[in-house]
Scaffold this active site. Structure first.
Site, PDB file in Angstrom:
ATOM      1  N   ILE A  94       0.807  -1.228   0.000  1.00 36.74           N
ATOM      2  CA  ILE A  94       0.000   0.000   0.000  1.00 36.74           C
ATOM      3  C   ILE A  94       0.836   1.272   0.000  1.00 36.74           C
ATOM      4  O   ILE A  94       0.307   2.362  -0.152  1.00 36.74           O
ATOM      5  CB  ILE A  94      -0.995   0.063   1.187  1.00 36.74           C
ATOM      6  CG1 ILE A  94      -0.251  -0.072   2.525  1.00 36.74           C
ATOM      7  CG2 ILE A  94      -2.089  -0.972   1.049  1.00 36.74           C
ATOM      8  CD1 ILE A  94      -1.128   0.312   3.717  1.00 36.74           C
ATOM      9  N   GLU A  96       5.184   3.098   0.190  1.00 38.42           N
ATOM     10  CA  GLU A  96       6.623   2.928   0.356  1.00 38.42           C
ATOM     11  C   GLU A  96       7.226   4.238   0.814  1.00 38.42           C
ATOM     12  O   GLU A  96       6.656   5.319   0.597  1.00 38.42           O
ATOM     13  CB  GLU A  96       7.271   2.496  -0.960  1.00 38.42           C
ATOM     14  CG  GLU A  96       7.128   3.525  -2.087  1.00 38.42           C
ATOM     15  CD  GLU A  96       7.797   3.089  -3.381  1.00 38.42           C
ATOM     16  OE1 GLU A  96       7.873   1.875  -3.635  1.00 38.42           O
ATOM     17  OE2 GLU A  96       8.256   3.987  -4.113  1.00 38.42           O
ATOM     18  N   GLY A 100      11.235   2.123   4.165  1.00 36.13           N
ATOM     19  CA  GLY A 100      10.454   0.903   4.326  1.00 36.13           C
ATOM     20  C   GLY A 100       9.448   0.653   3.217  1.00 36.13           C
ATOM     21  O   GLY A 100       8.976   1.569   2.554  1.00 36.13           O
ATOM     22  N   GLU A 101       9.172  -0.639   3.036  1.00 35.75           N
ATOM     23  CA  GLU A 101       8.086  -1.074   2.159  1.00 35.75           C
ATOM     24  C   GLU A 101       6.890  -1.333   3.065  1.00 35.75           C
ATOM     25  O   GLU A 101       7.048  -1.879   4.173  1.00 35.75           O
ATOM     26  CB  GLU A 101       8.467  -2.387   1.469  1.00 35.75           C
ATOM     27  CG  GLU A 101       9.680  -2.289   0.564  1.00 35.75           C
ATOM     28  CD  GLU A 101       9.397  -1.497  -0.713  1.00 35.75           C
ATOM     29  OE1 GLU A 101       8.220  -1.443  -1.117  1.00 35.75           O
ATOM     30  OE2 GLU A 101      10.342  -0.943  -1.281  1.00 35.75           O
ATOM     31  N   ASP A 252       8.990  15.567  10.667  1.00 34.27           N
ATOM     32  CA  ASP A 252       8.917  15.106   9.262  1.00 34.27           C
ATOM     33  C   ASP A 252       7.447  14.956   8.839  1.00 34.27           C
ATOM     34  O   ASP A 252       7.074  13.954   8.234  1.00 34.27           O
ATOM     35  CB  ASP A 252       9.637  13.758   9.134  1.00 34.27           C
ATOM     36  CG  ASP A 252       9.986  13.430   7.681  1.00 34.27           C
ATOM     37  OD1 ASP A 252       9.998  14.350   6.841  1.00 34.27           O
ATOM     38  OD2 ASP A 252      10.250  12.243   7.391  1.00 34.27           O
ATOM     39  N   HIS A 254       5.426  15.573   6.510  1.00 34.72           N
ATOM     40  CA  HIS A 254       5.045  15.864   5.124  1.00 34.72           C
ATOM     41  C   HIS A 254       3.761  15.119   4.778  1.00 34.72           C
ATOM     42  O   HIS A 254       3.267  14.300   5.564  1.00 34.72           O
ATOM     43  CB  HIS A 254       6.192  15.566   4.154  1.00 34.72           C
ATOM     44  CG  HIS A 254       6.604  14.130   4.110  1.00 34.72           C
ATOM     45  ND1 HIS A 254       5.834  13.158   3.532  1.00 34.72           N
ATOM     46  CD2 HIS A 254       7.713  13.496   4.582  1.00 34.72           C
ATOM     47  CE1 HIS A 254       6.447  11.993   3.631  1.00 34.72           C
ATOM     48  NE2 HIS A 254       7.583  12.166   4.272  1.00 34.72           N
ATOM     49  N   GLY A 256       2.903  12.688   3.090  1.00 32.79           N
ATOM     50  CA  GLY A 256       2.838  11.216   3.081  1.00 32.79           C
ATOM     51  C   GLY A 256       2.662  10.679   4.491  1.00 32.79           C
ATOM     52  O   GLY A 256       2.401   9.491   4.681  1.00 32.79           O
TER      53      GLY A 256
END
Ligand SMILES: Nc1ncnc2c1ncn2[C@@H]1O[C@H](COP(=O)(O)OP(=O)(O)OP(=O)(O)O)[C@@H](O)[C@H]1O
Ligand SMILES: [Mg+2]
Length: 404
Positions: A94, A96, A100-101, A252, A254, A256
């Site tokens: 879902i 990345e 990390g994935e 951090d 942001h 995402g």
């Protein structure tokens, strides 16, 4: 002095003496295994490292303690045993990040879990970066669990930080199934990361298992800007709560790292800030905050964070206000990352406002409500940088009846 232990997840625990209670980790663990971090902590606390003040024992969540113990005993689980074929059948990638994935899967108890798989301590370069050290990930794991546990806290309470379900220590090649899912994601959405087929059977990973937090702000489609205001106020309240309880800086935030789900319009999101209840109208969305790789907190007088000053690349980016924020944080704190400087949260809130005004997507951008809400966001954007901390900002909103 009594020993309180409200529940396993509680962080409000008083430690009565220097004795090390079973299930708790004291600073000697930190001193033995992470001498550099220990010295940094001592330096920032002006402690003598030969005579650690035992009142500063770290009292960590059981999930973190289990992870530490497994790592100390070098007891990682083979990837395939942790993630059986049955689990991987109901799984998909879902997201990345640089580190990390991220996969969504059904867990053993029938619910869903999100697994952020972070390779560490291998020699293989991943996504153009050296792999992290265990202690770098430990800081993220400790911060994530402490923030997650704010949902059980009394005086400062929020459930906006992603819920940590489990921390796993595994090793081995990437499972075939995950590699296939990785390829599928690359074909459909594109990937900036390296193919995980590069990992050998000796590769170690920490897997941060959390609940599903929704779609990230970058991809989310708001009905209109009233939902963006609610998201912004929710995020501000959560950060204010964490500032108050843990001297938290995200560092951090942001787009995402803010997730959104749809909830009934009339639902209220409830926070407790220094004993004061704050209710925020959801307007149909609920936010969740993730990714504490760069974050800092203080637990029992120990400062926990990664020293961002050691990573020059963070400060060299360009092309988005996001990259300016890293430099502004550095300028403000003089490249001293152990101390608490809540202005970094204010800088990130100004970034979030900027995104709501310039980049996020709205379905109904012609309505009166949308236009009025955009004007409110612009007003907030003009003021936000004048506050010293998010707590101060939220108290101002609350005292002036400006919370939704
Ligand atoms: N619990 C979750 N629920 C839903 N999506 C998630 C969750 N955790 C992560 N994601 C998705 O995966 C992406 C990457 O996760 P995360 O930000 O934790 O990784 P990272 O490697 O630390 O990222 P960054 O590049 O920001 O440092 C997120 O932007 C989000 O889209
Ligand atoms: Mg991220």
């Amino acid at each position: 002095m009594p020993l309180f232990k409200k529940n396993e997840a509680s962080i409000n625990i008083c430690m009565p003496s220097a004795e090390i209670l079973p299930g708790y980790v004291d600073t000697s663990v930190l001193r033995k295994h992470f001498p550099r971090q220990f010295e940094d902590c001592c330096r920032s606390l002006s402690l003598n490292k030969n005579e650690p003040d035992l009142s500063n024992e770290l009292q960590l969540d059981l999930k973190v303690q289990n992870l530490l113990r497994k790592w100390q005993e070098a007891k990682s689980t083979p990837f395939q045993i942790c993630y059986t074929k049955g689990i991987l059948q109901n799984c998909h990638k879902i997201g990345e990040g640089l580190y990390g994935e991220v996969f969504l899967h059904k867990n053993g108890s029938g619910g869903t879990s999100v697994a952020k798989i972070i390779p560490f301590e291998g020699s293989q370069i991943v996504n153009g970066e050296k792999q992290k050290k265990f202690e770098d990930i430990l800081s993220e794991a400790i911060i994530a669990t402490q923030l997650s546990n704010l949902r059980y806290n009394k005086n400062n309470n929020t459930d906006l930080f992603i819920e940590v379900q489990n921390l796993r220590y595994v090793h081995g090649c990437y499972p075939e199934e995950l590699m296939e899912l990785w390829k599928l994601y690359e074909e459909t959405r594109g990937s900036e990361n390296d193919f995980p087929g590069i990992f050998t059977d000796e590769q170690q990973y920490i897997i941060l298992e959390t609940s599903y937090g929704g779609c990230d702000l970058e991809s989310f489609l708001f009905d209109d800007a009233s939902q963006a205001i609610s998201m912004f106020i929710q995020v501000s309240c959560a950060i204010a709560v964490a500032e108050a309880e843990l001297l938290f800086e995200h560092r951090d935030l942001h787009w995402g790292n803010i997730l959104l789900t749809r909830v009934p319009k009339q639902e209220e999101i409830i926070f407790i800030l220094n004993g004061q209840e704050i209710r925020v109208k959801s307007c149909g969305v609920k936010a969740t905050i993730i990714d504490f790789t760069f974050s800092r907190i203080t637990v029992n007088q120990l400062n926990i964070c990664n020293d961002l000053g050691k990573d020059r690349d963070i400060f060299n980016g360009s092309g988005d206000y996001q990259f300016e924020i890293y430099r502004l944080m550095q300028k403000k704190n003089g490249n001293e990352w152990f101390h608490f400087d809540p202005y970094s949260n204010i800088l990130w809130l100004s970034y979030v406002l900027d995104k709501t005004l310039s980049s996020v997507r709205y379905t109904n951008s012609c309505t009166k409500l949308h236009k009025k809400s955009m004007a409110k966001l612009r007003e907030l954007n003009l003021d936000i940088l004048a506050y010293d901390s998010t707590r101060e900002f939220v108290l101002y909103l609350f005292d002036n009846n400006k919370i939704l």
